[in-house]
Write an enzyme that holds these catalytic residues in place. Structure first.
Site, PDB file in Angstrom:
ATOM      1  N   CYS A 103    -107.470  -2.144  34.593  1.00  0.00           N
ATOM      2  CA  CYS A 103    -106.259  -2.824  34.115  1.00  0.00           C
ATOM      3  C   CYS A 103    -105.896  -2.286  32.744  1.00  0.00           C
ATOM      4  CB  CYS A 103    -106.487  -4.334  34.041  1.00  0.00           C
ATOM      5  SG  CYS A 103    -105.101  -5.244  33.335  1.00  0.00           S
ATOM      6  N   GLU A 129    -108.870  -4.264  43.905  1.00  0.00           N
ATOM      7  CA  GLU A 129    -109.794  -5.233  43.303  1.00  0.00           C
ATOM      8  C   GLU A 129    -109.736  -5.128  41.791  1.00  0.00           C
ATOM      9  OE1 GLU A 129    -113.805  -6.174  41.478  1.00  0.00           O
ATOM     10  OE2 GLU A 129    -112.718  -4.275  41.591  1.00  0.00           O
ATOM     11  N   ARG A 159    -119.347 -14.517  40.240  1.00  0.00           N
ATOM     12  CA  ARG A 159    -118.545 -13.334  39.924  1.00  0.00           C
ATOM     13  C   ARG A 159    -117.188 -13.463  40.607  1.00  0.00           C
ATOM     14  NH1 ARG A 159    -120.210  -8.380  38.034  1.00  0.00           N
ATOM     15  NH2 ARG A 159    -118.760  -6.635  38.271  1.00  0.00           N
ATOM     16  N   ARG A 188    -113.388 -12.348  41.255  1.00  0.00           N
ATOM     17  CA  ARG A 188    -112.546 -11.164  41.210  1.00  0.00           C
ATOM     18  C   ARG A 188    -111.280 -11.416  42.011  1.00  0.00           C
ATOM     19  NH1 ARG A 188    -115.353 -10.202  37.629  1.00  0.00           N
ATOM     20  NH2 ARG A 188    -116.411  -8.275  37.049  1.00  0.00           N
TER      21      ARG A 188
END
Length: 395
Positions: free
Chosen positions: A137, A184, A227, A229
């Site tokens: 990103c 992802e 986690r 995502r």
């Protein structure tokens, strides 16, 4: 006379050494390339050999009609490749710029990923059914887009995303038009720049005529790690129309694994924190608790799940520590990190501990991605069946 030097090839936890002699002209070419790429001569030769072997293998292995094909962009060490291969896919192209990740990828798949994606001509990428990417990103130039709008100029996905690695995903989608894609990223992508970044991503994919779905999924449904995502999935509306539905109906494993399930029985003392580091982490945590913050180390519960492992784990391991009787806590070993991300025991770790921590911290929860991959493949099969039915009725 020619030139000779030693070259080392990684294999397992060690390096193989060999002598190599080349003529002066080739030596000068290699030397020039070494300077241009800021790599050692040894690294350049290893890279060239790996690419050569990769190319030879690809030409020898036919794609079965029963297999779907996919490409692996920003591939890291191949976590998403493992997931898609586990549901019957065949990877026809991979790309990863980090040389240490390339080494791990090659050790496990016998394939050298291509380097800098920004320099790859999309036309040279093989046709494929699914594009898979864990793109970084980067900042999106929202200000630049607003300025163009104020001047009455048209903007498209190229204007909106130029200068970001997401642009490379877009231009490959535009050129190759796969049936579907899966992206992802960290869950904070949705809130980055007050939501403007994610809005730009969705608008760009819509302009490319893909029906997009997204969800934030937690890896603790498959591994003992919290986690979260964001997973973004899209299907080609030019091929299937816009009447497409998709649900992230994942199936968690049962029983869910806990931390003690992934721990090695014998662990080298080098993973135990030094007295100085352990004292520092305790003082750091105390200081932030006093300030009302939640920062600090984390002792993972043996019958529960850990915090999220990150690429910084190599620094001090503070986010996931394992308590030890009569000793300071310890870091996870690289193999335990692999297990924490759902990698198989057969996965080779050919790099240093520092690089391994970075690589697993940047990777994905393999069984979670495998679950999503299965849903995507099933949806494509249904959509393809509908397309064939329409064609038969038209005859």
């Amino acid at each position: 006379m020619g030139n000779m030097w030693y070259i080392f090839f990684p294999r397992g936890d060690y390096m193989k050494q060999m002598h190599l002699r080349v003529d002066d002209a080739l030596y000068e070419e290699l030397n020039t390339y070494s300077v241009e790429t800021e790599q050692s001569m040894q690294a350049c030769v290893r890279e060239a050999v790996a690419y050569y072997i990769t190319d030879k293998k690809k030409k020898q292995i036919p794609v079965l009609k029963s297999q779907f094909t996919f490409i692996d962009l920003f591939a890291g060490i191949g976590g998403m490749r493992l997931a898609y291969e586990n549901v019957g896919g065949r990877c026809v192209y991979s790309n990863e710029w980090n040389k240490y990740s390339q080494q791990t990828y090659y050790a496990n798949f016998g394939e050298q990923p291509e380097g800098d994606i920004t320099k790859v001509d999309a036309k040279t990428i093989p046709d494929h059914d699914i594009l898979v990417a864990g793109f970084p990103c980067q900042p999106f130039s929202i200000a630049g887009v607003s300025k163009k709008i104020s001047f009455g100029r048209k903007t498209g996905f190229e204007d909106k995303t130029q200068g970001t690695l997401f642009f490379d995903v877009c231009r490959i989608l535009k050129e190759k038009r796969p049936k579907a894609f899966m992206l992802e990223n960290v869950k904070n992508l949705k809130s980055h720049d007050k939501g403007r970044t994610f809005k730009t991503i969705l608008e760009s994919l819509d302009e490319l005529k893909y029906k997009v779905f997204f969800a934030v999924l937690d890896g603790q449904n498959f591994v003992p790690q919290h986690r979260e995502r964001i997973i973004i999935v899209g299907f080609d509306m030019e091929r299937y129309g816009d009447d497409i539905e998709f649900d992230f109906d994942i199936t968690p494993v049962n029983p869910k694994p806990v931390m003690r399930d992934i721990l090695e029985k014998k662990v080298d003392d080098k993973y135990t924190l030094s007295d100085n580091l352990w004292t520092y982490l305790q003082n750091y945590a105390a200081k932030h608790r006093a300030a009302g913050n939640g920062f600090g180390y984390g002792i993972a519960p043996l019958d529960g799940v850990s915090r999220t492992i990150s690429a910084r784990y190599h620094k001090d391991g503070s986010e996931i520590l394992i308590a030890q009787k009569g000793k300071n806590p310890r870091r996870l070993t690289p193999r335990e990190c692999a297990r924490l991300q759902g990698f198989p025991e057969s996965f080779v770790i050919p790099v240093s501990d520092t690089q391994a921590y970075r690589q697993f911290g940047n990777s994905v929860v393999v069984p979670l991605i495998e679950n999503v991959a299965k849903l995507i493949v099933e949806k494509i099969d249904l959509l393809e069946s509908d397309v064939q039915n329409v064609k038969r009725k038209a005859i």
